[in-house]
Design a protein around this motif. Structure first.
Motif, PDB file in Angstrom:
ATOM      1  N   GLN A   1      -2.080  14.342   3.170  1.00  0.00           N
ATOM      2  CA  GLN A   1      -2.066  12.969   4.183  1.00  0.00           C
ATOM      3  C   GLN A   1      -2.222  13.458   5.646  1.00  0.00           C
ATOM      4  O   GLN A   1      -1.597  14.223   6.140  1.00  0.00           O
ATOM      5  CB  GLN A   1      -0.846  12.324   4.015  1.00  0.00           C
ATOM      6  N   GLU A   2      -3.123  12.665   6.443  1.00  0.00           N
ATOM      7  CA  GLU A   2      -3.146  12.934   7.531  1.00  0.00           C
ATOM      8  C   GLU A   2      -2.149  12.100   8.427  1.00  0.00           C
ATOM      9  O   GLU A   2      -1.776  11.194   8.179  1.00  0.00           O
ATOM     10  CB  GLU A   2      -4.655  12.408   8.041  1.00  0.00           C
ATOM     11  N   ARG A   3      -1.824  12.855   9.297  1.00  0.00           N
ATOM     12  CA  ARG A   3      -0.436  12.195   9.994  1.00  0.00           C
ATOM     13  C   ARG A   3      -0.995  11.119  11.186  1.00  0.00           C
ATOM     14  O   ARG A   3      -2.080  11.630  11.683  1.00  0.00           O
ATOM     15  CB  ARG A   3       0.324  13.371  10.981  1.00  0.00           C
ATOM     16  N   ASP A   4      -0.258  10.284  11.575  1.00  0.00           N
ATOM     17  CA  ASP A   4      -0.548   9.315  12.609  1.00  0.00           C
ATOM     18  C   ASP A   4       0.365   9.638  13.611  1.00  0.00           C
ATOM     19  O   ASP A   4       1.506   9.251  13.535  1.00  0.00           O
ATOM     20  CB  ASP A   4      -0.444   7.919  12.061  1.00  0.00           C
ATOM     21  N   TYR A   5       0.045  10.281  14.635  1.00  0.00           N
ATOM     22  CA  TYR A   5       0.792  10.552  15.912  1.00  0.00           C
ATOM     23  C   TYR A   5       0.962   9.582  16.901  1.00  0.00           C
ATOM     24  O   TYR A   5       1.489   9.378  17.858  1.00  0.00           O
ATOM     25  CB  TYR A   5       0.264  11.644  16.653  1.00  0.00           C
ATOM     26  N   GLY A   6       0.263   8.297  16.819  1.00  0.00           N
ATOM     27  CA  GLY A   6       0.147   7.222  17.470  1.00  0.00           C
ATOM     28  C   GLY A   6       1.400   6.128  17.466  1.00  0.00           C
ATOM     29  O   GLY A   6       1.822   5.429  18.142  1.00  0.00           O
ATOM     30  N   LEU A   7       2.087   6.445  16.354  1.00  0.00           N
ATOM     31  CA  LEU A   7       3.444   5.595  16.278  1.00  0.00           C
ATOM     32  C   LEU A   7       4.471   6.226  16.750  1.00  0.00           C
ATOM     33  O   LEU A   7       4.825   7.185  17.253  1.00  0.00           O
ATOM     34  CB  LEU A   7       3.642   5.711  14.538  1.00  0.00           C
TER      35      LEU A   7
ATOM     36  N   ALA B   1       0.815  -1.307  -0.019  1.00  0.00           N
ATOM     37  CA  ALA B   1      -0.083   0.210   0.011  1.00  0.00           C
ATOM     38  C   ALA B   1       0.981   1.337  -0.057  1.00  0.00           C
ATOM     39  O   ALA B   1       1.998   1.360   0.744  1.00  0.00           O
ATOM     40  CB  ALA B   1      -0.835   0.006   1.212  1.00  0.00           C
ATOM     41  N   PRO B   2       0.457   2.313  -0.475  1.00  0.00           N
ATOM     42  CA  PRO B   2       1.178   3.555  -0.522  1.00  0.00           C
ATOM     43  C   PRO B   2       1.279   4.155   0.865  1.00  0.00           C
ATOM     44  O   PRO B   2       0.228   4.096   1.521  1.00  0.00           O
ATOM     45  CB  PRO B   2       0.269   4.380  -1.596  1.00  0.00           C
ATOM     46  N   SER B   3       2.412   4.614   1.065  1.00  0.00           N
ATOM     47  CA  SER B   3       2.496   5.023   2.506  1.00  0.00           C
ATOM     48  C   SER B   3       2.604   6.703   2.621  1.00  0.00           C
ATOM     49  O   SER B   3       2.716   7.334   3.662  1.00  0.00           O
ATOM     50  CB  SER B   3       3.943   4.351   3.147  1.00  0.00           C
ATOM     51  N   ASP B   4       3.116   7.247   1.198  1.00  0.00           N
ATOM     52  CA  ASP B   4       2.720   8.731   1.225  1.00  0.00           C
ATOM     53  C   ASP B   4       2.226   9.084  -0.079  1.00  0.00           C
ATOM     54  O   ASP B   4       1.769   8.424  -0.956  1.00  0.00           O
ATOM     55  CB  ASP B   4       4.308   9.390   1.293  1.00  0.00           C
ATOM     56  N   VAL B   5       2.254  10.636  -0.138  1.00  0.00           N
ATOM     57  CA  VAL B   5       1.436  11.089  -1.164  1.00  0.00           C
ATOM     58  C   VAL B   5       1.977  10.700  -2.522  1.00  0.00           C
ATOM     59  O   VAL B   5       1.408  10.436  -3.559  1.00  0.00           O
ATOM     60  CB  VAL B   5       1.357  12.775  -0.999  1.00  0.00           C
ATOM     61  N   ASP B   6       3.499  10.834  -2.923  1.00  0.00           N
ATOM     62  CA  ASP B   6       4.130  10.504  -3.908  1.00  0.00           C
ATOM     63  C   ASP B   6       3.720   8.945  -4.293  1.00  0.00           C
ATOM     64  O   ASP B   6       3.636   8.728  -5.555  1.00  0.00           O
ATOM     65  CB  ASP B   6       5.653  10.620  -3.671  1.00  0.00           C
ATOM     66  N   GLU B   7       3.834   8.208  -3.341  1.00  0.00           N
ATOM     67  CA  GLU B   7       3.391   6.582  -3.663  1.00  0.00           C
ATOM     68  C   GLU B   7       2.189   6.420  -4.092  1.00  0.00           C
ATOM     69  O   GLU B   7       1.886   5.568  -4.897  1.00  0.00           O
ATOM     70  CB  GLU B   7       3.956   5.900  -2.441  1.00  0.00           C
ATOM     71  N   LEU B   8       1.149   7.307  -3.501  1.00  0.00           N
ATOM     72  CA  LEU B   8      -0.201   7.172  -3.804  1.00  0.00           C
ATOM     73  C   LEU B   8      -0.483   7.638  -5.435  1.00  0.00           C
ATOM     74  O   LEU B   8      -1.074   6.936  -6.118  1.00  0.00           O
ATOM     75  CB  LEU B   8      -1.130   8.086  -2.933  1.00  0.00           C
ATOM     76  N   VAL B   9       0.264   8.791  -5.871  1.00  0.00           N
ATOM     77  CA  VAL B   9      -0.128   9.268  -7.005  1.00  0.00           C
ATOM     78  C   VAL B   9       0.756   8.194  -7.963  1.00  0.00           C
ATOM     79  O   VAL B   9       0.063   7.869  -8.991  1.00  0.00           O
ATOM     80  CB  VAL B   9       0.842  10.767  -7.499  1.00  0.00           C
ATOM     81  N   GLU B  10       1.919   7.625  -7.723  1.00  0.00           N
ATOM     82  CA  GLU B  10       2.459   6.819  -8.620  1.00  0.00           C
ATOM     83  C   GLU B  10       1.773   5.078  -8.629  1.00  0.00           C
ATOM     84  O   GLU B  10       1.801   4.503  -9.789  1.00  0.00           O
ATOM     85  CB  GLU B  10       3.973   6.455  -8.108  1.00  0.00           C
ATOM     86  N   SER B  11       0.948   4.687  -7.874  1.00  0.00           N
ATOM     87  CA  SER B  11       0.238   3.515  -7.421  1.00  0.00           C
ATOM     88  C   SER B  11      -0.918   3.354  -8.447  1.00  0.00           C
ATOM     89  O   SER B  11      -1.022   2.360  -8.933  1.00  0.00           O
ATOM     90  CB  SER B  11      -0.297   3.462  -6.147  1.00  0.00           C
ATOM     91  N   GLY B  12      -1.431   4.497  -9.122  1.00  0.00           N
ATOM     92  CA  GLY B  12      -2.512   4.279 -10.006  1.00  0.00           C
ATOM     93  C   GLY B  12      -3.967   4.124  -9.126  1.00  0.00           C
ATOM     94  O   GLY B  12      -4.942   4.020  -9.975  1.00  0.00           O
ATOM     95  N   LEU B  13      -3.863   4.036  -8.205  1.00  0.00           N
ATOM     96  CA  LEU B  13      -5.172   3.957  -7.239  1.00  0.00           C
ATOM     97  C   LEU B  13      -6.074   4.939  -7.747  1.00  0.00           C
ATOM     98  O   LEU B  13      -7.146   4.786  -7.454  1.00  0.00           O
ATOM     99  CB  LEU B  13      -4.718   3.861  -5.498  1.00  0.00           C
ATOM    100  N   ILE B  14      -5.651   6.366  -7.884  1.00  0.00           N
ATOM    101  CA  ILE B  14      -6.294   7.331  -7.873  1.00  0.00           C
ATOM    102  C   ILE B  14      -7.302   7.295  -9.304  1.00  0.00           C
ATOM    103  O   ILE B  14      -8.446   7.754  -9.256  1.00  0.00           O
ATOM    104  CB  ILE B  14      -5.938   8.737  -7.933  1.00  0.00           C
TER     105      ILE B  14
END
Length: 77
Positions: free
Chosen positions: A71-77, A37-50
């Motif tokens: 991208q919403e940040r996950d502060y729980g990590l 799964a894409p972990s950031d915005v760049d990977e999301l754009v390249e993934s073709g999911l959009i």
């Protein structure tokens, strides 16, 4: 006893402008926590999911242009 680690889904917000009426809207996209799964915005754009998403405006326009992705940040990590 073993403890299974659960990863949270990645949350993105797509900022979209309708090509018909120029109204701006936002759409939340939740990406499942799988291995590739894409972990950031760049990977999301390249993934073709959009490209698989559909757009429908309240003016009945079917074509939207993505003008931003956040991208919403996950502060729980």
């Amino acid at each position: 006893m073993s403890v299974a680690l659960r990863r949270k889904p990645r949350l993105f917000t797509l900022h979209i402008r309708c090509d018909n009426c120029l109204r701006e809207s936002a759409r939340r996209l939740e990406v499942a926590p799988v291995d590739d799964a894409p972990s950031d915005v760049d990977e999301l754009v390249e993934s073709g999911l959009i490209g698989t998403l559909r757009f429908n405006c309240i003016c009945a326009g079917l074509v939207g242009q993505i003008i931003g992705i956040s991208q919403e940040r996950d502060y729980g990590l």
